[in-house]
Design an enzyme around this catalytic site. Structure first.
Site, short mmCIF file in Angstrom:
data_model
loop_
_atom_site.label_atom_id
_atom_site.label_comp_id
_atom_site.label_asym_id
_atom_site.label_seq_id
_atom_site.Cartn_x
_atom_site.Cartn_y
_atom_site.Cartn_z
N SER A 138 0.87 -1.18 0.00
CA SER A 138 0.00 0.00 0.00
C SER A 138 0.90 1.23 0.00
CB SER A 138 -0.83 -0.03 1.29
OG SER A 138 -1.55 1.19 1.46
N TYR A 151 -2.94 -1.22 10.25
CA TYR A 151 -2.84 -1.48 8.81
C TYR A 151 -1.45 -1.10 8.31
CZ TYR A 151 -3.99 -1.18 3.80
OH TYR A 151 -4.00 -1.33 2.43
N LYS A 155 1.44 -3.45 6.39
CA LYS A 155 1.91 -3.21 5.02
C LYS A 155 3.42 -2.90 5.00
CE LYS A 155 -1.99 -4.11 2.99
NZ LYS A 155 -2.15 -5.32 2.15
N1 NAP Z 1 -8.27 0.10 -2.41
C1 NAP Z 1 -7.16 0.76 -2.25
O1 NAP Z 1 -7.08 1.97 -2.51
C2 NAP Z 1 -5.92 0.07 -1.75
C3 NAP Z 1 -4.79 0.86 -1.54
C4 NAP Z 1 -3.62 0.24 -1.10
C5 NAP Z 1 -3.60 -1.11 -0.90
N2 NAP Z 1 -4.72 -1.87 -1.11
C6 NAP Z 1 -4.61 -3.31 -0.87
O2 NAP Z 1 -5.18 -4.01 -1.97
C7 NAP Z 1 -5.76 -5.23 -1.53
C8 NAP Z 1 -7.21 -5.31 -1.95
O3 NAP Z 1 -7.93 -4.26 -1.31
P1 NAP Z 1 -9.41 -3.81 -1.71
O4 NAP Z 1 -9.40 -2.34 -1.66
O5 NAP Z 1 -9.86 -4.53 -2.92
O6 NAP Z 1 -10.21 -4.33 -0.41
P2 NAP Z 1 -11.70 -4.87 -0.24
O7 NAP Z 1 -12.59 -4.26 -1.26
O8 NAP Z 1 -12.04 -4.73 1.19
O9 NAP Z 1 -11.55 -6.43 -0.61
C9 NAP Z 1 -10.75 -7.26 0.19
C10 NAP Z 1 -10.87 -8.68 -0.30
O10 NAP Z 1 -10.08 -9.50 0.58
C11 NAP Z 1 -10.89 -10.61 1.01
N3 NAP Z 1 -10.48 -11.07 2.33
C12 NAP Z 1 -10.43 -10.37 3.49
N4 NAP Z 1 -10.03 -11.15 4.50
C13 NAP Z 1 -9.83 -12.39 3.96
C14 NAP Z 1 -9.43 -13.63 4.50
N5 NAP Z 1 -9.16 -13.77 5.79
N6 NAP Z 1 -9.32 -14.70 3.66
C15 NAP Z 1 -9.59 -14.57 2.35
N7 NAP Z 1 -9.99 -13.42 1.78
C16 NAP Z 1 -10.11 -12.34 2.58
C17 NAP Z 1 -12.32 -10.05 0.99
O11 NAP Z 1 -13.27 -11.08 0.84
P3 NAP Z 1 -14.11 -11.79 2.02
O12 NAP Z 1 -14.59 -10.69 2.94
O13 NAP Z 1 -15.19 -12.50 1.28
O14 NAP Z 1 -13.15 -12.72 2.66
C18 NAP Z 1 -12.29 -9.22 -0.29
O15 NAP Z 1 -12.52 -10.04 -1.42
C19 NAP Z 1 -5.55 -5.26 0.00
O16 NAP Z 1 -4.39 -6.01 0.32
C20 NAP Z 1 -5.35 -3.79 0.34
O17 NAP Z 1 -4.63 -3.63 1.53
C21 NAP Z 1 -5.88 -1.31 -1.51
#
Ligand code: NAP
Length: 229
Positions: A138, A151, A155
């Site tokens: 991140s 968080y 990361k």
């Molecule tokens: N969005 C951003 O701007 C952003 C920025 C920097 C980094 N990131 C990183 O990108 C990645 C994806 O983020 P996102 O924004 O798409 O988040 P999100 O919309 O909250 O989706 C997270 C996904 O992870 C799954 N998940 C959570 N806990 C889990 C577990 N214990 N086992 C298996 N699956 C699990 C959730 O599904 P279930 O709830 O069904 O398990 C969901 O499919 C993350 O690592 C996040 O830290 C995102």
């Protein structure tokens, strides 16, 4: 178009993971995905049949990841690309207001979940001497802000874990800590509130991110990368 790759993605039930599924499949690749929501996994199964595979797996359980890996390694062989995308964020609060169970949950998914997946999939990849492992970091893996200390801790850990892993892999493989950028997902809405809406959708992001991920190779080993806007 690159040749068919086996792409393992954690966290495919919404957000970045879900958008990547569509794009990898559209480009002719085979997707092996997981998430905890049974309902969304069932929906993915109905939308994408074999050779794709979707399974309800909680990555924080080493035992569950172990049996998921042994089934998939037998049916599909070693993945070409592993995307450790599943993640959670703490509710916005100063560190001293995050109770021990919430703190543990963020560590269990964001750090131990990544290690569990690597523990059970990497040995077969190492045996084949090929494959790329991308661990989702991140902007908050390289900088910090108030109210997201747990968080940030996970990361920053991912950056270190991935660079150490990169030193362990044989030539021909790569491990990359990846900052995906800022994308309007449920996670972003949780920490940014209404201003999340001014960022790109996961679908827009995936159009750039997926070709970028497909182009990663051994020369990227250990490099902290960011998906270009
Ligand atoms: N969005 C951003 O701007 C952003 C920025 C920097 C980094 N990131 C990183 O990108 C990645 C994806 O983020 P996102 O924004 O798409 O988040 P999100 O919309 O909250 O989706 C997270 C996904 O992870 C799954 N998940 C959570 N806990 C889990 C577990 N214990 N086992 C298996 N699956 C699990 C959730 O599904 P279930 O709830 O069904 O398990 C969901 O499919 C993350 O690592 C996040 O830290 C995102």
């Amino acid at each position: 178009m690159s040749s068919n790759k086996i792409v393992l993605i954690t966290g495919v039930t919404r957000g970045l993971g879900r958008a990547m599924v569509n794009e990898f499949v559209r480009l002719g690749h085979t997707v092996l995905g997981c998430g905890r929501s049974e309902k969304e996994i069932e929906r993915l199964r109905r939308a994408f049949g074999e050779p794709h595979d979707f399974c309800a797996v909680d990555v924080s359980s080493d035992e569950v990841v172990k049996s998921w890996a042994s089934r998939l390694l037998a049916s599909h062989g070693a993945p070409d690309l592993v995307l450790n995308n599943a993640g959670v964020i703490n509710r916005n609060a100063p560190l001293w207001e995050i109770d021990a169970s919430e703190f543990s949950k963020v560590i269990d998914v964001n750090i131990k979940g990544v290690a569990n997946v690597i523990r059970h999939f990497a040995p077969e990849m190492v045996k084949q001497g090929r494959g790329v492992i991308v661990n989702f970091s991140s902007g908050w893996g390289r900088s910090t802000d108030a109210e997201v200390a747990p968080y940030c801790a996970t990361k920053w850990a991912i950056e270190g874990l991935t660079q150490a892993l990169a030193q362990e892999l044989p030539s021909g493989m790569a491990a990359v800590p990846l900052n995906p950028g800022i994308i309007n997902t449920a996670m972003l809405q949780s920490c940014f509130g209404g201003s999340a809406a001014s960022y790109p959708s996961p679908e827009e992001w995936a159009q750039t991110a997926v070709p970028f991920l497909l182009a990663l190779g051994p020369s990227d080993n250990g490099k902290p990368l960011t998906v270009p806007l």
